[in-house]
Scaffold this motif. Sequence first.
Motif, PDB file in Angstrom:
ATOM      1  N   GLU A 173      61.933  23.543  79.126  1.00 35.02           N
ATOM      2  CA  GLU A 173      61.399  24.992  79.166  1.00 35.02           C
ATOM      3  C   GLU A 173      61.028  25.291  80.870  1.00 35.02           C
ATOM      4  O   GLU A 173      60.929  23.869  81.379  1.00 35.02           O
ATOM      5  N   ILE A 174      60.564  26.150  81.370  1.00 38.03           N
ATOM      6  CA  ILE A 174      60.498  26.057  82.508  1.00 38.03           C
ATOM      7  C   ILE A 174      58.542  27.255  82.230  1.00 38.03           C
ATOM      8  O   ILE A 174      58.413  27.828  81.848  1.00 38.03           O
ATOM      9  N   SER A 175      57.516  26.337  82.895  1.00 35.84           N
ATOM     10  CA  SER A 175      56.376  26.465  82.697  1.00 35.84           C
ATOM     11  C   SER A 175      56.008  27.359  84.646  1.00 35.84           C
ATOM     12  O   SER A 175      56.143  26.945  85.376  1.00 35.84           O
ATOM     13  N   PHE A 176      55.246  28.651  84.147  1.00 32.76           N
ATOM     14  CA  PHE A 176      54.885  28.438  85.652  1.00 32.76           C
ATOM     15  C   PHE A 176      52.998  28.459  85.904  1.00 32.76           C
ATOM     16  O   PHE A 176      52.523  28.700  84.761  1.00 32.76           O
ATOM     17  N   GLY A 177      52.227  28.443  86.994  1.00 29.96           N
ATOM     18  CA  GLY A 177      51.562  28.341  87.261  1.00 29.96           C
ATOM     19  C   GLY A 177      50.652  28.260  88.809  1.00 29.96           C
ATOM     20  O   GLY A 177      51.628  28.554  89.820  1.00 29.96           O
ATOM     21  N   SER A 178      49.529  29.117  89.031  1.00 32.08           N
ATOM     22  CA  SER A 178      49.260  28.567  90.678  1.00 32.08           C
ATOM     23  C   SER A 178      47.897  27.897  90.441  1.00 32.08           C
ATOM     24  O   SER A 178      47.139  27.462  89.345  1.00 32.08           O
ATOM     25  N   SER A 179      48.019  27.339  91.812  1.00 28.47           N
ATOM     26  CA  SER A 179      46.404  26.778  91.719  1.00 28.47           C
ATOM     27  C   SER A 179      46.259  27.066  93.470  1.00 28.47           C
ATOM     28  O   SER A 179      46.817  27.626  94.057  1.00 28.47           O
ATOM     29  N   ASP A 180      44.824  26.389  93.571  1.00 29.41           N
ATOM     30  CA  ASP A 180      44.242  26.810  95.185  1.00 29.41           C
ATOM     31  C   ASP A 180      43.935  28.051  95.320  1.00 29.41           C
ATOM     32  O   ASP A 180      44.731  28.616  96.508  1.00 29.41           O
ATOM     33  N   GLY A 181      42.973  28.936  94.471  1.00 23.52           N
ATOM     34  CA  GLY A 181      43.408  30.284  94.556  1.00 23.52           C
ATOM     35  C   GLY A 181      44.720  30.922  94.592  1.00 23.52           C
ATOM     36  O   GLY A 181      44.633  32.090  95.004  1.00 23.52           O
ATOM     37  N   GLY A 182      45.638  30.472  94.100  1.00 25.24           N
ATOM     38  CA  GLY A 182      47.403  31.101  94.594  1.00 25.24           C
ATOM     39  C   GLY A 182      47.935  30.980  95.312  1.00 25.24           C
ATOM     40  O   GLY A 182      49.106  31.630  95.659  1.00 25.24           O
ATOM     41  N   ARG A 183      47.255  30.429  96.266  1.00 23.21           N
ATOM     42  CA  ARG A 183      48.035  30.072  97.148  1.00 23.21           C
ATOM     43  C   ARG A 183      49.025  28.417  97.024  1.00 23.21           C
ATOM     44  O   ARG A 183      50.443  29.059  97.648  1.00 23.21           O
ATOM     45  N   ILE A 184      49.512  28.088  95.690  1.00 24.78           N
ATOM     46  CA  ILE A 184      49.884  27.146  95.121  1.00 24.78           C
ATOM     47  C   ILE A 184      50.721  27.713  93.865  1.00 24.78           C
ATOM     48  O   ILE A 184      49.988  27.985  93.607  1.00 24.78           O
ATOM     49  N   SER A 185      51.735  27.972  94.178  1.00 22.64           N
ATOM     50  CA  SER A 185      52.908  28.175  92.600  1.00 22.64           C
ATOM     51  C   SER A 185      53.554  27.141  92.793  1.00 22.64           C
ATOM     52  O   SER A 185      53.902  26.666  93.011  1.00 22.64           O
ATOM     53  N   VAL A 186      53.094  26.895  91.317  1.00 20.03           N
ATOM     54  CA  VAL A 186      54.086  26.107  90.278  1.00 20.03           C
ATOM     55  C   VAL A 186      54.692  26.293  89.644  1.00 20.03           C
ATOM     56  O   VAL A 186      54.633  27.243  88.826  1.00 20.03           O
ATOM     57  N   VAL A 187      56.626  25.834  89.376  1.00 20.64           N
ATOM     58  CA  VAL A 187      57.359  26.137  88.607  1.00 20.64           C
ATOM     59  C   VAL A 187      57.841  24.428  88.067  1.00 20.64           C
ATOM     60  O   VAL A 187      58.300  23.885  88.725  1.00 20.64           O
ATOM     61  N   GLN A 188      57.888  24.781  87.139  1.00 24.14           N
ATOM     62  CA  GLN A 188      58.231  23.335  86.400  1.00 24.14           C
ATOM     63  C   GLN A 188      58.936  23.049  85.073  1.00 24.14           C
ATOM     64  O   GLN A 188      58.808  23.890  84.245  1.00 24.14           O
ATOM     65  N   GLY A 189      60.107  22.830  85.569  1.00 23.14           N
ATOM     66  CA  GLY A 189      61.442  21.889  84.294  1.00 23.14           C
ATOM     67  C   GLY A 189      60.602  20.823  83.564  1.00 23.14           C
ATOM     68  O   GLY A 189      60.456  20.324  83.963  1.00 23.14           O
TER      69      GLY A 189
END
Lengths: 119, 282
Positions: free
Chosen positions: B120-136
């Motif tokens: 599965e792939i998870s999508f998220g963000s941190s630091d007020g949206g500056r950092i996007s995370v795409v995790q496999g």
Amino acid sequence: MKIAVPTPGDTLESPVDGRFGRASGFVVFDTEDGTFTVTDNGQNMNAGQGAGVQAAQNVASTGADVVIAPSFGPKAFQVLKAAGIKTVFSAPGSVKENIDNFIAGKLKESDNANVEGHW
Amino acid sequence: MRIAVASGKGGTGKTTVAVALTLASQEPVVYADCDVEEPNGSIFLRPEITNVEKVLVDVPMIDEAKCKACGDCARFCQFNALVSFNTPPLVFSDLCHSCGGCAIVCPTGAISWKKVPVGEISFGSSDGGRISVVQGKLAVGGSLAPPVIRKVKSYLSDNVFTVVDSPPGTSCPVIESLREADYVLLVTEPTPFGLHDLKLAVETVRELDTLFSVIINRFDEGDSGVEQYCEEEKIHIMVKIPHSRLMAETYSRGGNLFDAIPELREVFRDIPLIIQRGVEAQ
């Protein structure tokens, strides 16, 4: 009847290999005339995946009727069954001792895979 | 620009470096966790996950009414995913690489496809949206990482600064992670093990013809073998991170490199600029 036994050696006095799919080879003993051949399984020793499946096919291609080994993984077991090969658990001892014990009816047939894959 | 962080040896600090690059960046950044067997960047970046998507692959399905038990499919399959003893084939779908060859060679059209989930792939963000995370993340018990990594990469853009956290080693999942990267940072440690695996990683990256340099973690421990090798091979050492017990303690609590060694933030902030210049000079 042909009996295949996984072994790191190439004689009847060699020990039984602890693993089926990744054994370096198989001694295939012919009970009709008491001769044996050695089948190389070296390509599967370092296979990434599917070693048990390929090893089972190697054994099937020797015309073996029985395999004696300490353990069978799920895929190897399934392939051996599909090929109509009897799977029997080995006991401590050499290839020859296990073949003799099998013929004497002292070894137990396995009716299931007894280890997980990647054991 | 896409920077991939890789290593031969595991446990040298890939995630530490990839997270540090992500945090030190002052622009929008995508953190792509391609270490799909054990994705752990999120432990340190703590994104808020907004979406999760399954990764599906095609595996063969046999129509036994049409199958003539010729065994052509099984002979064709290089991965032992199909086995036939003049019988309709057994299918081991977890060995299948979804190449499609079995269906092409089947003379009776008995093979069709079904989709099975492999991760599965998870999508998220941190630091007020500056950092996007795409995790496999590879499914438990799954063995084929590349399809999951390809799926992660399908969500990456050339227009955003992207940090790829690669798996360890030099096998297929690593190649898949490094492909299309503009630059590779190889993280190693100054031990004989680190050096041995660094050499393999260097050979791999050279084969891919991608620019790279080395980061030595805990450089003040161990021996001088890695530095000697880099000098002989004219490999640039981008950063040397000192050994720090505090860093180990911080890491074990989910903290990042700068929590332990704040002065490294500027160093990591400048790495993309140095790399950009190097890539442009090529």
